[in-house]
Enzyme design. Sequence first.
Site, PDB file in Angstrom:
ATOM      1  N   ASP A  81       0.758  -1.318   0.014  1.00  0.00           N
ATOM      2  CA  ASP A  81       0.112  -0.063  -0.012  1.00  0.00           C
ATOM      3  C   ASP A  81       0.968   1.207  -0.083  1.00  0.00           C
ATOM      4  O   ASP A  81       1.900   1.300   0.322  1.00  0.00           O
ATOM      5  CB  ASP A  81      -0.836   0.200   1.150  1.00  0.00           C
ATOM      6  CG  ASP A  81      -0.336  -0.280   2.539  1.00  0.00           C
ATOM      7  OD1 ASP A  81       0.922  -0.876   2.534  1.00  0.00           O
ATOM      8  OD2 ASP A  81      -0.792   0.528   3.449  1.00  0.00           O
ATOM      9  N   GLU A 139      -0.761  -1.822   5.269  1.00  0.00           N
ATOM     10  CA  GLU A 139       0.169  -2.054   6.480  1.00  0.00           C
ATOM     11  C   GLU A 139       0.330  -0.636   7.096  1.00  0.00           C
ATOM     12  O   GLU A 139       0.591  -0.448   8.233  1.00  0.00           O
ATOM     13  CB  GLU A 139       1.702  -2.145   5.889  1.00  0.00           C
ATOM     14  CG  GLU A 139       2.848  -2.179   6.901  1.00  0.00           C
ATOM     15  CD  GLU A 139       3.404  -1.093   7.639  1.00  0.00           C
ATOM     16  OE1 GLU A 139       3.644  -0.838   8.407  1.00  0.00           O
ATOM     17  OE2 GLU A 139       3.483   0.026   6.708  1.00  0.00           O
ATOM     18  N   GLU A 140       0.101   0.260   6.155  1.00  0.00           N
ATOM     19  CA  GLU A 140       0.079   2.039   6.772  1.00  0.00           C
ATOM     20  C   GLU A 140      -1.001   2.197   7.773  1.00  0.00           C
ATOM     21  O   GLU A 140      -0.936   3.063   8.694  1.00  0.00           O
ATOM     22  CB  GLU A 140       0.089   2.809   5.556  1.00  0.00           C
ATOM     23  CG  GLU A 140       1.125   2.857   4.624  1.00  0.00           C
ATOM     24  CD  GLU A 140       2.250   3.404   5.246  1.00  0.00           C
ATOM     25  OE1 GLU A 140       2.432   3.735   6.678  1.00  0.00           O
ATOM     26  OE2 GLU A 140       3.519   3.351   4.770  1.00  0.00           O
ATOM     27  N   ARG A 177      19.285  -6.058  12.449  1.00  0.00           N
ATOM     28  CA  ARG A 177      19.270  -5.707  13.827  1.00  0.00           C
ATOM     29  C   ARG A 177      18.945  -6.928  14.654  1.00  0.00           C
ATOM     30  O   ARG A 177      17.934  -7.783  14.404  1.00  0.00           O
ATOM     31  CB  ARG A 177      18.204  -4.698  14.043  1.00  0.00           C
ATOM     32  CG  ARG A 177      17.615  -4.463  15.255  1.00  0.00           C
ATOM     33  CD  ARG A 177      18.515  -3.646  16.053  1.00  0.00           C
ATOM     34  NE  ARG A 177      18.177  -3.588  17.428  1.00  0.00           N
ATOM     35  CZ  ARG A 177      18.724  -3.158  18.732  1.00  0.00           C
ATOM     36  NH1 ARG A 177      20.223  -2.850  18.494  1.00  0.00           N
ATOM     37  NH2 ARG A 177      18.373  -3.170  19.765  1.00  0.00           N
ATOM     38  N   HIS A 363       8.135   8.910   4.263  1.00  0.00           N
ATOM     39  CA  HIS A 363       6.700   9.607   4.196  1.00  0.00           C
ATOM     40  C   HIS A 363       6.971  11.145   3.966  1.00  0.00           C
ATOM     41  O   HIS A 363       6.353  11.762   4.305  1.00  0.00           O
ATOM     42  CB  HIS A 363       6.109   9.582   5.864  1.00  0.00           C
ATOM     43  CG  HIS A 363       5.755   8.311   5.893  1.00  0.00           C
ATOM     44  ND1 HIS A 363       4.579   7.876   6.852  1.00  0.00           N
ATOM     45  CD2 HIS A 363       6.051   6.985   5.684  1.00  0.00           C
ATOM     46  CE1 HIS A 363       4.325   6.733   7.036  1.00  0.00           C
ATOM     47  NE2 HIS A 363       5.188   6.158   6.368  1.00  0.00           N
TER      48      HIS A 363
END
Length: 392
Positions: A81, A139-140, A177, A363
């Site tokens: 998305d 997901e957003e 990570r 973003h």
Amino acid sequence: MLARILELATTLAPRLIEIRRHIHSHPELSGQEYQTAAYVAGVLASSGVHAIEGIGKTGVIGEIKGHSNQSRWLAIRTDMDALPMQERTNLEFASKNPGVMHACGHDIHTTVGLGAAMILAQLEEKLPGHVRFLFQPAEEIAQGARWMIADGAMKDVEGILGVHVFPTIPGGCVGIRHGALTAAADDLELIVMGESGHGARPHEAIDAIWIASQIITTLQQAISRMQNPLRPVVLTIGQISGGRAPNVIADRVKLLGTVRSLHPETYEKLPAWIEQIVAGVCQTYGAKYELNYKRGVPGVQNDPCLTQLLEAAALEALGRSRVQILPEPSLGAEDFSMYLEHAPGTMFRLGVGLKDRPNYPLHHPQFEVDEAAIITGVVTLASAAYKYWKQK
């Protein structure tokens, strides 16, 4: 096998850039990824990958069955998305949908997932296990993972890999990570209810605006003195609304905010702790309140074994100079964490930073990527998937 993966990736590179640019030009908002899903399913099918549409509303699953008698799967998740913002990159393949943009790199994620599927499909005869690709919507808005899981996307999955672009890591590199990768993210809605009155006689009223300001200040001060500083909490009130006129004391104020945390124990205790402070301030000044604390998504905690496997695969495929070990997590959120409630998993950062040019953050309307990252991500995921089953 690595040499073959690298060879296939090099051959596919031009096609993958075409795919990425098509997806970038046609972004779709969360839950509305109809054309993207159809396009993804078409690419999968044309590459010999079994594609299933309509999973998680607008999600797509691609399945590659390797040589295994067991019904266990390794999943690879990528999201599709875009964001509700106007693109300002001036790229030739910029968004053709006004007010919608792939400003978080999900066009890269989708392309990387497709590339890995296209390579593993060609290696199916030598693949010692099954791989399921999850092309996730929404997901957003932190809903797509739940939708996919509800539709059975994690059935018989014993491990899952994920990827997210990162503009502060140079293109062609990856970031690994160990441990916490992203924060838990919750939302809160607070209504403070006082009593209206004349602005000249505040003692005859209960000022909801002033009390709301006391709540905000007390919460921020309490975080620094009541929460473990080694287990960070970030609370942001992003919206306040209330009042009717400059000379009228407001009787009702609404506050909206977000709460971020990294440690699971802190995450569990935050709702009660916040309400205790809100209740105390309101009681002190005679106000009432309504607090709606909405759980969002938990933090991504990378599985130690899968993270070691991913790191080893990346080192073997890319070399030490292109693999970074990330010392700190992010307080951003990712609904990839919802899959980790069903199987262990790990997510890595894919560097997309441009050389000798400004690198705008995620973003941002001018966010751009180094497209060389596509092959880096494809090779990393394909190698990790093969390595996962080879070690079983």
